[in-house]
Design a protein around this motif. Structure first.
Motif, PDB file in Angstrom:
ATOM      1  N   GLU A 193      54.626  43.147  36.556  1.00 37.00           N
ATOM      2  CA  GLU A 193      54.201  44.531  36.349  1.00 37.00           C
ATOM      3  C   GLU A 193      52.855  44.609  35.635  1.00 37.00           C
ATOM      4  O   GLU A 193      52.374  43.619  35.087  1.00 37.00           O
ATOM      5  CB  GLU A 193      55.269  45.263  35.533  1.00 37.00           C
ATOM      6  N   CYS A 194      52.284  45.793  35.667  1.00 37.71           N
ATOM      7  CA  CYS A 194      50.992  46.026  35.021  1.00 37.71           C
ATOM      8  C   CYS A 194      51.139  45.881  33.498  1.00 37.71           C
ATOM      9  O   CYS A 194      52.067  46.441  32.908  1.00 37.71           O
ATOM     10  CB  CYS A 194      50.517  47.433  35.394  1.00 37.71           C
ATOM     11  N   VAL A 195      50.234  45.121  32.881  1.00 32.64           N
ATOM     12  CA  VAL A 195      50.342  44.899  31.426  1.00 32.64           C
ATOM     13  C   VAL A 195      49.989  46.159  30.634  1.00 32.64           C
ATOM     14  O   VAL A 195      50.284  46.250  29.438  1.00 32.64           O
ATOM     15  CB  VAL A 195      49.461  43.732  30.902  1.00 32.64           C
ATOM     16  N   VAL A 196      49.356  47.143  31.293  1.00 29.51           N
ATOM     17  CA  VAL A 196      48.989  48.362  30.569  1.00 29.51           C
ATOM     18  C   VAL A 196      50.078  49.431  30.699  1.00 29.51           C
ATOM     19  O   VAL A 196      50.644  49.881  29.710  1.00 29.51           O
ATOM     20  CB  VAL A 196      47.623  48.908  31.069  1.00 29.51           C
ATOM     21  N   CYS A 197      50.407  49.808  31.958  1.00 33.07           N
ATOM     22  CA  CYS A 197      51.358  50.917  32.139  1.00 33.07           C
ATOM     23  C   CYS A 197      52.794  50.456  32.396  1.00 33.07           C
ATOM     24  O   CYS A 197      53.717  51.270  32.359  1.00 33.07           O
ATOM     25  CB  CYS A 197      50.888  51.855  33.251  1.00 33.07           C
ATOM     26  N   GLY A 198      52.975  49.167  32.661  1.00 31.56           N
ATOM     27  CA  GLY A 198      54.334  48.654  32.846  1.00 31.56           C
ATOM     28  C   GLY A 198      54.937  48.900  34.217  1.00 31.56           C
ATOM     29  O   GLY A 198      56.069  48.511  34.475  1.00 31.56           O
ATOM     30  N   ILE A 249      46.769  43.973  35.958  1.00 28.73           N
ATOM     31  CA  ILE A 249      46.604  45.405  35.707  1.00 28.73           C
ATOM     32  C   ILE A 249      46.521  46.104  37.049  1.00 28.73           C
ATOM     33  O   ILE A 249      45.872  45.608  37.975  1.00 28.73           O
ATOM     34  CB  ILE A 249      45.313  45.748  34.927  1.00 28.73           C
ATOM     35  N   CYS A 250      47.198  47.228  37.165  1.00 26.49           N
ATOM     36  CA  CYS A 250      47.196  47.951  38.438  1.00 26.49           C
ATOM     37  C   CYS A 250      45.857  48.677  38.614  1.00 26.49           C
ATOM     38  O   CYS A 250      45.073  48.802  37.664  1.00 26.49           O
ATOM     39  CB  CYS A 250      48.371  48.930  38.488  1.00 26.49           C
ATOM     40  N   SER A 251      45.599  49.136  39.844  1.00 30.86           N
ATOM     41  CA  SER A 251      44.305  49.789  40.111  1.00 30.86           C
ATOM     42  C   SER A 251      44.160  51.065  39.285  1.00 30.86           C
ATOM     43  O   SER A 251      43.064  51.418  38.858  1.00 30.86           O
ATOM     44  CB  SER A 251      44.161  50.075  41.599  1.00 30.86           C
ATOM     45  N   GLY A 252      45.288  51.738  39.007  1.00 33.09           N
ATOM     46  CA  GLY A 252      45.242  52.975  38.228  1.00 33.09           C
ATOM     47  C   GLY A 252      44.764  52.746  36.803  1.00 33.09           C
ATOM     48  O   GLY A 252      44.173  53.628  36.178  1.00 33.09           O
ATOM     49  N   CYS A 253      45.006  51.557  36.272  1.00 30.66           N
ATOM     50  CA  CYS A 253      44.634  51.271  34.886  1.00 30.66           C
ATOM     51  C   CYS A 253      43.230  50.657  34.774  1.00 30.66           C
ATOM     52  O   CYS A 253      42.769  50.349  33.667  1.00 30.66           O
ATOM     53  CB  CYS A 253      45.672  50.373  34.231  1.00 30.66           C
ATOM     54  N   GLY A 254      42.578  50.475  35.922  1.00 31.85           N
ATOM     55  CA  GLY A 254      41.149  50.165  35.904  1.00 31.85           C
ATOM     56  C   GLY A 254      40.756  48.755  35.560  1.00 31.85           C
ATOM     57  O   GLY A 254      41.277  47.810  36.085  1.00 31.85           O
TER      58      GLY A 254
HETATM   59 ZN   LIG Z   1      48.835  50.105  35.229  1.00 31.71          ZN
END
Ligand SMILES: [Zn+2]
Length: 248
Positions: free
Chosen positions: A154-159, A178-183
């Motif tokens: 999972e994304c380390v920022v938003c989970g 990190i997902c694309s949404g979290c930049g």
């Molecule tokens: Zn994310």
């Protein structure tokens, strides 16, 4: 000085004097060990010409109690590294494996699982198969063993899990995607599409050999390399020297 006996892969060799060598071994029971092989350069030595780079040997060495080199007393060849003669890159892949074991493991820090992975990877590099995926699999095992395997779930920022159709990036210092949404546009060079993330998960979980049948596209190989090159260079604090010889 106690005598230790174990299996080992030769990961570095350096001339020491007219007749001796310093050999760095990645051993199954003791981890990395640097030892002096007295007389190794003589034709008739107790090492039976077993001290070749990437050869697997059964060794006996005397462990120094203080700092300084251990003393190699015996070395018996188990198997020599025989890279695929029609594929020069399998030789370079072997050298790269040796460089990683030397640079990323500590003296006297045993990792039997990693040892077994190194030996089986060297076997695969000698075969006819695609050695690139074998090397990627080895690097992931190494990263897990030394506690630096990134989180691919999972994304380390938003989970949130990395969703199909998304493009993730590796945030090296946070050890995860990190997902694309979290930049984080600065990690562009470590972009991996969700399908490549799925390949990474398949390669890191399960001990079966199903991964050898994974079909990986050229683009996915490039993404796997981009991610691994960043992670390995981050831990090593430099780019591995052999990296420029790896063609993908
Ligand atoms: Zn994310």
């Amino acid at each position: 000085m106690p005598a230790e006996k174990t299996d080992a892969v030769v990961i570095r060799l350096a001339d020491f004097s007219e007749s001796s060598k310093v050999v760095t071994l990645f051993t199954r029971d003791f981890g990395k060990v640097a030892a002096l092989a007295k007389g190794a350069k003589r034709l008739k030595s107790s090492f039976e010409a077993a001290l070749d780079l990437l050869a697997e040997c059964r060794v006996v060495f005397l462990r120094r109690s203080s700092s300084g080199l251990d003393l190699l007393t015996e070395s018996q060849l188990i198997s020599r590294f025989r890279p695929n003669s029609r594929n020069l890159s399998s030789l370079y892949h072997g050298y790269y494996l040796a460089e990683l074991l030397d640079g990323l493991t500590e003296d006297y820090d045993p990792h039997p699982t990693l040892y077994d992975a190194a030996v089986s990877t060297l076997g695969l590099l000698s075969g006819e198969g695609d050695s690139r995926l074998a090397l990627v699999k080895f690097e992931l095992t190494l990263l897990r063993e030394i506690g630096h395997l990134p989180d691919f779930e999972e994304c380390v920022v938003c989970g949130r899990p990395i969703a199909l159709g998304d493009t993730a990036r590796l945030w090296v210092s946070q050890g995860g995607l990190i997902c694309s949404g979290c930049g984080r546009p600065q990690y562009e060079h470590t972009e991996v599409e969700a399908e490549t993330v799925a390949v990474l998960r398949r390669l890191t979980c399960g001990s079966d050999e199903a991964w050898q049948r994974l079909s990986v596209s050229q683009r996915q190989f490039r993404e796997l390399r981009g991610l691994l090159n960043s992670q390995v260079s981050h831990i090593l604090e430099r780019r591995p020297r052999m990296l420029k010889y790896l063609s993908f």
